[in-house]
Design a protein around this motif. Sequence first.
Motif, PDB file in Angstrom:
ATOM      1  N   LEU A 192      18.163  -9.968   7.709  1.00 58.31           N
ATOM      2  CA  LEU A 192      17.623  -9.062   6.707  1.00 58.31           C
ATOM      3  C   LEU A 192      18.568  -8.977   5.513  1.00 58.31           C
ATOM      4  N   PRO A 193      18.028  -8.885   4.303  1.00 59.33           N
ATOM      5  CA  PRO A 193      18.881  -8.738   3.114  1.00 59.33           C
ATOM      6  C   PRO A 193      19.701  -7.447   3.186  1.00 59.33           C
ATOM      7  N   GLU A 194      20.895  -7.476   2.623  1.00 57.20           N
ATOM      8  CA  GLU A 194      21.780  -6.307   2.676  1.00 57.20           C
ATOM      9  C   GLU A 194      21.151  -5.084   2.032  1.00 57.20           C
ATOM     10  N   ASP A 195      20.472  -5.274   0.907  1.00 58.40           N
ATOM     11  CA  ASP A 195      19.872  -4.135   0.217  1.00 58.40           C
ATOM     12  C   ASP A 195      18.770  -3.506   1.063  1.00 58.40           C
ATOM     13  N   LEU A 196      17.991  -4.338   1.733  1.00 51.32           N
ATOM     14  CA  LEU A 196      16.927  -3.828   2.590  1.00 51.32           C
ATOM     15  C   LEU A 196      17.519  -3.056   3.768  1.00 51.32           C
ATOM     16  N   ILE A 197      18.587  -3.578   4.350  1.00 52.87           N
ATOM     17  CA  ILE A 197      19.269  -2.878   5.433  1.00 52.87           C
ATOM     18  C   ILE A 197      19.773  -1.520   4.953  1.00 52.87           C
ATOM     19  N   ARG A 198      20.378  -1.507   3.787  1.00 55.04           N
ATOM     20  CA  ARG A 198      20.938  -0.262   3.260  1.00 55.04           C
ATOM     21  C   ARG A 198      19.853   0.788   3.049  1.00 55.04           C
ATOM     22  N   VAL A 244      10.305  -3.292   8.559  1.00 56.44           N
ATOM     23  CA  VAL A 244      11.534  -2.790   7.952  1.00 56.44           C
ATOM     24  C   VAL A 244      11.324  -2.522   6.461  1.00 56.44           C
ATOM     25  N   GLU A 245      10.418  -3.257   5.834  1.00 58.07           N
ATOM     26  CA  GLU A 245      10.120  -3.017   4.417  1.00 58.07           C
ATOM     27  C   GLU A 245       9.465  -1.652   4.215  1.00 58.07           C
ATOM     28  N   VAL A 246       8.541  -1.285   5.116  1.00 52.66           N
ATOM     29  CA  VAL A 246       7.914   0.040   5.044  1.00 52.66           C
ATOM     30  C   VAL A 246       8.945   1.120   5.338  1.00 52.66           C
ATOM     31  N   LYS A 247       9.803   0.882   6.301  1.00 59.81           N
ATOM     32  CA  LYS A 247      10.858   1.853   6.591  1.00 59.81           C
ATOM     33  C   LYS A 247      11.698   2.132   5.342  1.00 59.81           C
ATOM     34  N   ALA A 248      11.995   1.084   4.604  1.00 59.86           N
ATOM     35  CA  ALA A 248      12.826   1.238   3.405  1.00 59.86           C
ATOM     36  C   ALA A 248      12.134   2.065   2.329  1.00 59.86           C
ATOM     37  N   ALA A 296      16.722   0.874   4.406  1.00 54.28           N
ATOM     38  CA  ALA A 296      16.035   1.229   5.651  1.00 54.28           C
ATOM     39  C   ALA A 296      16.899   2.096   6.551  1.00 54.28           C
ATOM     40  N   ALA A 297      18.214   1.966   6.427  1.00 52.62           N
ATOM     41  CA  ALA A 297      19.119   2.748   7.275  1.00 52.62           C
ATOM     42  C   ALA A 297      18.998   4.247   7.009  1.00 52.62           C
ATOM     43  N   VAL A 298      18.679   4.622   5.793  1.00 48.07           N
ATOM     44  CA  VAL A 298      18.634   6.051   5.434  1.00 48.07           C
ATOM     45  C   VAL A 298      17.575   6.804   6.234  1.00 48.07           C
ATOM     46  N   PRO A 299      16.283   6.390   6.207  1.00 54.24           N
ATOM     47  CA  PRO A 299      15.292   7.126   6.998  1.00 54.24           C
ATOM     48  C   PRO A 299      15.499   6.987   8.502  1.00 54.24           C
ATOM     49  N   ILE A 300      16.046   5.869   8.959  1.00 59.15           N
ATOM     50  CA  ILE A 300      16.314   5.717  10.388  1.00 59.15           C
ATOM     51  C   ILE A 300      17.378   6.719  10.833  1.00 59.15           C
ATOM     52  N   GLU A 301      18.459   6.806  10.073  1.00 64.03           N
ATOM     53  CA  GLU A 301      19.529   7.728  10.440  1.00 64.03           C
ATOM     54  C   GLU A 301      19.101   9.188  10.316  1.00 64.03           C
ATOM     55  N   GLY A 324       0.816  -1.208   0.000  1.00 65.14           N
ATOM     56  CA  GLY A 324       0.000   0.000   0.000  1.00 65.14           C
ATOM     57  C   GLY A 324       0.852   1.261   0.000  1.00 65.14           C
ATOM     58  N   VAL A 325       1.977   1.217   0.708  1.00 67.06           N
ATOM     59  CA  VAL A 325       2.877   2.370   0.755  1.00 67.06           C
ATOM     60  C   VAL A 325       3.525   2.576  -0.623  1.00 67.06           C
ATOM     61  N   ARG A 326       3.955   1.490  -1.231  1.00 64.98           N
ATOM     62  CA  ARG A 326       4.556   1.600  -2.573  1.00 64.98           C
ATOM     63  C   ARG A 326       3.560   2.156  -3.578  1.00 64.98           C
ATOM     64  N   ALA A 327       2.318   1.697  -3.486  1.00 67.62           N
ATOM     65  CA  ALA A 327       1.287   2.177  -4.409  1.00 67.62           C
ATOM     66  C   ALA A 327       1.039   3.668  -4.204  1.00 67.62           C
TER      67      ALA A 327
END
Length: 309
Positions: free
Chosen positions: A290-296, A118-122, A298-303, A97-100
């Motif tokens: 968690l997959p590396e790409d997902l971590i990468r 974490v997927e929504v965070k990303a 998701a880290a942006v909005p968290i930081e 829903g967020v992607r849409a």
Amino acid sequence: MVAATTLAEEILELKTRRNAVILAHHYQDAEIQEIADFVGDSLELARAAQKMQGDVIAFCGVRFMAETAKVLNPGKVVVVPDQNAGCSLVDSCPVEGVRAFRKRNPDYVVVSYINTSVEVKAESDILCTSRNAVAIVNSIPAAKPILFLPDINLGNFVQAQTGRKNMKIWQGACIVHATFPARRVAAARTEHPNALVVAHPECPRDVLRMADFIGSTSAIIDWCTSHPADEFIVMTESGVRYSLEKLSPGKKFYFVANENCNCSECPYMRLNSLEKLQNCLGTLAPRIELPEDLIRRAAVPIERMLAVR
């Protein structure tokens, strides 16, 4: 009591052997909070996870919190006592829903409450917690439209505090806070006329209107501890009682039951136990992977969230 003490000692021995740290949310049972290295709300736990030394993080809370710790510590082992400790807010906001929405509205800034997967965070531009949500929204240029997700009550509170008109709010809700009825708050005030009402912003508007103070879990603890009043009606999860009574001996705290379970406990938070904590430190499972790409991503909005003071 002896068995519980013995179990706690075994956990501390395991913690040393694993070079682990134990993080716990204020909503955990008192026996877990007592042996944790750090106890806090979502923002404090995110900051603590960012700074923690050691090889293993045992996260006593719910899954989205442990996912955040993993994103901030990709090289560490992150384990949880019970992998079924989820969150109704996470469930209310599927990533599809967020992607849409983003595809249809590319000009919107997506501000996601930390109570998301974490997927929504990303997929988000920046995160917030109940403690810093107003500051986060105020940090975004006024001309930029915002999608705030997923908690409708927190979103309404933030919109009222910031005056943002160009802000859409997701229709999610916490199964604990959103089901506190105002009539029970009114009854509690009648029963305890000298008590002040403190409420978490995830509570409904009619409850917040009756509050003397509105704030995050830790903000509520700080306010009650420093306030000269002796009695408080507390509109949040009852696990916070441990910290309140520890920091404010002699004060009285009354908790109002919600409509869901006729209690004020989060069923997900209460899935954790000392026995499960011992097991996860012993087996290093269930583990957050968690997959590396997902971590990468998701880290942006968290930081970005952690950079806002």
